[in-house]
Every structure is written in structure tokens, then in C-alpha cells.
Design a protein around this motif. Sequence first.
Motif, PDB file in Angstrom:
ATOM      1  N   PRO A  88      13.740 -37.275 -83.830  1.00 62.24           N
ATOM      2  CA  PRO A  88      13.862 -38.636 -84.361  1.00 62.24           C
ATOM      3  C   PRO A  88      15.300 -39.147 -84.209  1.00 62.24           C
ATOM      4  CG  PRO A  88      13.798 -37.047 -86.156  1.00 62.24           C
ATOM      5  CD  PRO A  88      13.631 -36.259 -84.889  1.00 62.24           C
ATOM      6  N   LEU A  89      15.452 -40.457 -84.226  1.00 58.87           N
ATOM      7  CA  LEU A  89      16.794 -41.050 -84.210  1.00 58.87           C
ATOM      8  C   LEU A  89      16.892 -42.103 -85.303  1.00 58.87           C
ATOM      9  CD1 LEU A  89      19.380 -40.816 -82.383  1.00 58.87           C
ATOM     10  CD2 LEU A  89      18.723 -43.104 -81.637  1.00 58.87           C
ATOM     11  N   PRO A  90      17.849 -42.071 -86.197  1.00 59.15           N
ATOM     12  CA  PRO A  90      18.813 -40.972 -86.313  1.00 59.15           C
ATOM     13  C   PRO A  90      18.128 -39.694 -86.803  1.00 59.15           C
ATOM     14  CG  PRO A  90      19.049 -42.454 -88.167  1.00 59.15           C
ATOM     15  CD  PRO A  90      18.054 -43.093 -87.255  1.00 59.15           C
ATOM     16  N   PRO A  91      18.741 -38.553 -86.459  1.00 60.32           N
ATOM     17  CA  PRO A  91      18.136 -37.278 -86.865  1.00 60.32           C
ATOM     18  C   PRO A  91      18.431 -36.938 -88.324  1.00 60.32           C
ATOM     19  CG  PRO A  91      20.024 -36.931 -85.412  1.00 60.32           C
ATOM     20  CD  PRO A  91      19.873 -38.397 -85.548  1.00 60.32           C
ATOM     21  N   PHE A  92      19.293 -37.696 -88.979  1.00 61.41           N
ATOM     22  CA  PHE A  92      19.632 -37.477 -90.401  1.00 61.41           C
ATOM     23  C   PHE A  92      19.804 -38.864 -91.000  1.00 61.41           C
ATOM     24  CE2 PHE A  92      23.289 -37.226 -87.572  1.00 61.41           C
ATOM     25  CZ  PHE A  92      24.072 -38.275 -88.034  1.00 61.41           C
ATOM     26  N   PRO A  93      19.653 -39.003 -92.343  1.00 61.41           N
ATOM     27  CA  PRO A  93      19.901 -40.319 -92.942  1.00 61.41           C
ATOM     28  C   PRO A  93      21.380 -40.653 -92.777  1.00 61.41           C
ATOM     29  CG  PRO A  93      19.288 -38.708 -94.635  1.00 61.41           C
ATOM     30  CD  PRO A  93      19.326 -37.974 -93.326  1.00 61.41           C
ATOM     31  N   ALA A  94      21.677 -41.808 -92.170  1.00 61.02           N
ATOM     32  CA  ALA A  94      23.064 -42.123 -91.806  1.00 61.02           C
ATOM     33  C   ALA A  94      23.490 -43.419 -92.461  1.00 61.02           C
ATOM     34  CB  ALA A  94      23.171 -42.252 -90.287  1.00 61.02           C
ATOM     35  N   SER A  95      24.774 -43.462 -92.807  1.00 60.19           N
ATOM     36  CA  SER A  95      25.304 -44.688 -93.412  1.00 60.19           C
ATOM     37  C   SER A  95      25.453 -45.783 -92.362  1.00 60.19           C
ATOM     38  CB  SER A  95      26.664 -44.410 -94.048  1.00 60.19           C
ATOM     39  OG  SER A  95      27.152 -45.617 -94.610  1.00 60.19           O
ATOM     40  N   VAL A  96      25.137 -47.019 -92.744  1.00 57.56           N
ATOM     41  CA  VAL A  96      25.286 -48.164 -91.852  1.00 57.56           C
ATOM     42  C   VAL A  96      26.673 -48.790 -92.015  1.00 57.56           C
ATOM     43  CG1 VAL A  96      24.293 -50.438 -91.300  1.00 57.56           C
ATOM     44  CG2 VAL A  96      22.794 -48.593 -92.026  1.00 57.56           C
ATOM     45  N   LYS A  97      27.337 -48.450 -93.114  1.00 56.84           N
ATOM     46  CA  LYS A  97      28.613 -49.109 -93.437  1.00 56.84           C
ATOM     47  C   LYS A  97      29.676 -48.078 -93.795  1.00 56.84           C
ATOM     48  CE  LYS A  97      26.978 -53.437 -93.542  1.00 56.84           C
ATOM     49  NZ  LYS A  97      26.209 -53.933 -94.683  1.00 56.84           N
ATOM     50  N   ASP A  98      30.918 -48.544 -93.773  1.00 57.83           N
ATOM     51  CA  ASP A  98      31.993 -47.798 -94.430  1.00 57.83           C
ATOM     52  C   ASP A  98      31.908 -48.171 -95.908  1.00 57.83           C
ATOM     53  OD1 ASP A  98      32.951 -46.816 -92.014  1.00 57.83           O
ATOM     54  OD2 ASP A  98      34.342 -48.488 -91.741  1.00 57.83           O
ATOM     55  N   GLY A  99      31.920 -47.202 -96.796  1.00 61.01           N
ATOM     56  CA  GLY A  99      31.784 -47.534 -98.222  1.00 61.01           C
ATOM     57  C   GLY A  99      31.616 -46.285 -99.058  1.00 61.01           C
ATOM     58  N   TYR A 100      30.743 -46.364-100.057  1.00 63.28           N
ATOM     59  CA  TYR A 100      30.536 -45.237-100.973  1.00 63.28           C
ATOM     60  C   TYR A 100      29.057 -44.907-101.038  1.00 63.28           C
ATOM     61  CZ  TYR A 100      35.385 -45.678-102.146  1.00 63.28           C
ATOM     62  OH  TYR A 100      36.747 -45.689-102.055  1.00 63.28           O
ATOM     63  N   ALA A 101      28.789 -43.618-100.928  1.00 62.82           N
ATOM     64  CA  ALA A 101      27.423 -43.126-101.118  1.00 62.82           C
ATOM     65  C   ALA A 101      27.206 -42.978-102.616  1.00 62.82           C
ATOM     66  CB  ALA A 101      27.266 -41.786-100.411  1.00 62.82           C
ATOM     67  N   VAL A 102      26.145 -43.593-103.108  1.00 60.67           N
ATOM     68  CA  VAL A 102      25.950 -43.665-104.558  1.00 60.67           C
ATOM     69  C   VAL A 102      24.531 -43.238-104.932  1.00 60.67           C
ATOM     70  CG1 VAL A 102      27.584 -45.605-104.725  1.00 60.67           C
ATOM     71  CG2 VAL A 102      25.123 -46.066-104.522  1.00 60.67           C
TER      72      VAL A 102
END
Length: 421
Positions: free
Chosen positions: A49-63
Motif C-alpha cells: 500500500p501507499l503510504p505504507p504507514f500512516p504519514a503526516s501531511v503537515k509539519d506540526g504536532y502529532a496529538v
Amino acid sequence: MPVSPYEMWPVPDALELVLAQTQSLPAHQVALEQAVGLTLAASVTAPEPLPPFPASVKDGYAVVAADGPGEYTVLGEVTAGRVPNFTVTPGNVAYITTGAPLPPGADAVVMVEETTPLPATNGQPRVYIGKAVRSGDDIRAVGIDVTQGQQVLAAGTRLEAAEIGLLATVGAAQVSVYPRPTVAILSTGDELVEPSHRPGPGQIRDSNRAMIRAAVQAAGGIPLDLGIGRDNKDELMTLIRRGLTEADMLITSGGVSMGDLDLLKPILENEGQVHFGRILMKPGKPLTFATAHVAGRKRLVFALPGNPVSSLVTFYLFAVPALRKLAGWPNPYLQRVQAHLSQPLPLDAERPEYHRATLRWDPGVNNGCGGFWARSTGSQSSSRLLSMRSANALLELPQRAGVLEQGSMVTALIIGDMIGI
Ligand code: AMP
Ligand code: MG
């Protein structure tokens, strides 16, 4: 006046015959870097699959989305290409960059513009999160762009930049494609000298070979230069045999009209089968098409008329679709568009004409008539190569007496690009 023994073929019927005689070349594997411009012979699917992992779309904070706005401790940071070695727990966040994997525990990203850094407490960085987000916000879920097993390209797709990118994405470093056809090119005529030579009395420079070579390359073929053949049956036969052996397609020019030294047709009759020897069109009437079986494969021969314009027009109309079919194009025909005539054009009552023109898009601001407009390249004499200059279209003018008025709609066959026009 001598009468040709060859029946006069209408262009559409002749083209159908050519395509019926043409089969795609056997597919082979090439490295991705070699594949641009070629046609895919087998469909390609995504192994992961692509992406192969859940990926951030932005620069920021994972919450943790349920936490909402407020002040939080920054547990760590995860940048693209790194794997987080911590878990985000409620009340905490992690700094994250675009394309980085979401750390476990987090379920959304808040972009950096919605946050304010705070002074560190006990050496632990802190941040104010200014926006409420929902679970999944600003995250590319696994497989959201391409799912595992999804067909990303079908057989028959032409490979240009985007397709090459897709192939790279799914790891298709080798791909099955149809090869570029090899096209042997031979000029015929005692009067011809090389472009680098000064013509002597009665001589002219060979324009067709350089021109057809360029057109073959532009159409995706590999040219094989057979040089200039003298108007001598044995010499021409030797060169033609070489072309038939070494190439998928042989293109000759000259020697197909009704003069005494028009030697091509008898040679081709001898080497294979001549399918047609005259076409109802202007220019290009003496175009001759033959096939020959050599080493278990059918070779195509286009014996183009000698006049440079007739040569190039018939090359586009017949040899280009055949080349495309050899190269695996599912739709080998030249594209057509409708265009307005920029000036009145006289018609020919005897033959349909393929009038050289420059197509241009006009938004219609001045004339109230937006669309493609076709400007004639001027005098259409079949020896006047200047009439091909800057032509990106052939207007299909009907066989009819009279004149087509300025502004009339005509169909235009696209033979060149519109970049820079
Ligand atoms: P042909 O069909 O051989 O009678 O040639 C028709 C006309 O095209 C004559 O005026 C030839 O001199 C000219 N011609 C033939 N071959 C070429 C060529 N390779 N380059 C330029 N002109 C050519
Ligand atoms: Mg000649």
C-alpha cells in the motif's frame, strides 16, 4: 500517357489495410530508465500500500485528537524517514514533519501554524495547541493513495513522466514494454548528393533522408540509415534486402512515380507483396505500401514519393500510425481536432487534399470565435518543403470544386506539438 496498373485507393481504406498488416512487436523487459516514451505490455500492480504507514501531511504536532486545545508536553520528535520509539499518551504530543510516520498513540496532526511554543518545564519542551482536530486529520492513512494489489497502470499505457513516477513508486524497476521499431531509411535517385556536398550540374541535396530520420525519431522509432541508392535495379535491390533484414520497417523515397527510372514497385513486387501503389490524395499519390516476410517476421515497406512534401505528408498519414502500432499503441491513429480556417482555401475537385497548416488556440477575444484556428503555411506545391515549416497539422480538405470560406470548420490531423506555436 501511360496508365498505372495500380488501383487508386482512398486514404481511409489504405490506412486500414496498413494497420491490418501491422502487428505489435514482441514485448521485452527494460530498466525503468529506458522505458520513457514506450508502451507498457503488461499491467502493473502495487505490491504494497501507499503510504505504507500512516504519514503526516503537515509539519506540526502529532496529538491525541480527543485531548483538544491546551498546553501539552512535547515527548519527542519524529522526522521523515525515522521511526518513532515512543508512544504518545493523552496529555502529551510529539513534534512531527511532513511524511514522517505517526507515532503510536497519536491519531491526528495539528499543523504548526495552529500552535505556539511555550517555555520548557523541567527541561521538557511544551507547546500550546490552538486548534481542535478530529481523529485522522492531516494524516495520510495506509493505502490512501494506492491500495495493496491495485492496478496502477494498464497494459497499453504510454509511459511518460507521471507513469515513470508511478512505476518507481511501486518498485517496478524492470518493466515489460513494446520495443522501439527499427526503421531503415533509403533515398533513391541519381540526382541526389549528401547535404554536406555542393550539388554538381543536375544534382540536388538529399533532403528526405535527414527529414525522415528526424520524423522517425520523433515518432519513437530507431532510424537505420541505408544512404542514397542510385537508380539501378541491382543496387536498390541489395539495399532493400538489407533494410528488410535489419529493420521492422523500411522507408524509401523516390522512384515510385511513372517515369522510366521508377524502379521501386517492381523490386518490391519481387521481394514481397505490394498492397497498393496509388492513393487518392494530394500530395502523395504514388505512395506504395508493401510487406515482405523475412526471417519469420513480416516487414513493412513504405515507398514514399520523392517530392519532399509528399514524402513527409505520407509518412505522417501512413507510416506514423504503423510505427505506433508496431510500438504497441492501442490507438495508433493521428489525433484530430476541429479548427476554423484563418483564410479561404481553394479545394481540389480531383483529390482530397492534406493542407499543411499551423494550428493555434485563439481565446476568441477579438473575433468572438474561440477555438483552434488553422493558418495555411502558404503555397502547397509538393516540392516546396517550406510548406511543411512550422506545420503542426494537416487539414483534411474534401475533394470538391470551389473554395472553403474563411472561418469554416475543418478537421485537422495533429502531426506536431503546439509547444512554442
Ligand atoms: P521521383 O519520385 O524519384 O521521380 O522523384 C520526384 C521528385 O522528388 C524529383 O524532383 C526528385 O529529384 C525529388 N526527390 C527525390 N528524392 C529526393 C530526396 N531524397 N531529396 C530531395 N528531393 C528528392
Ligand atoms: Mg527518382
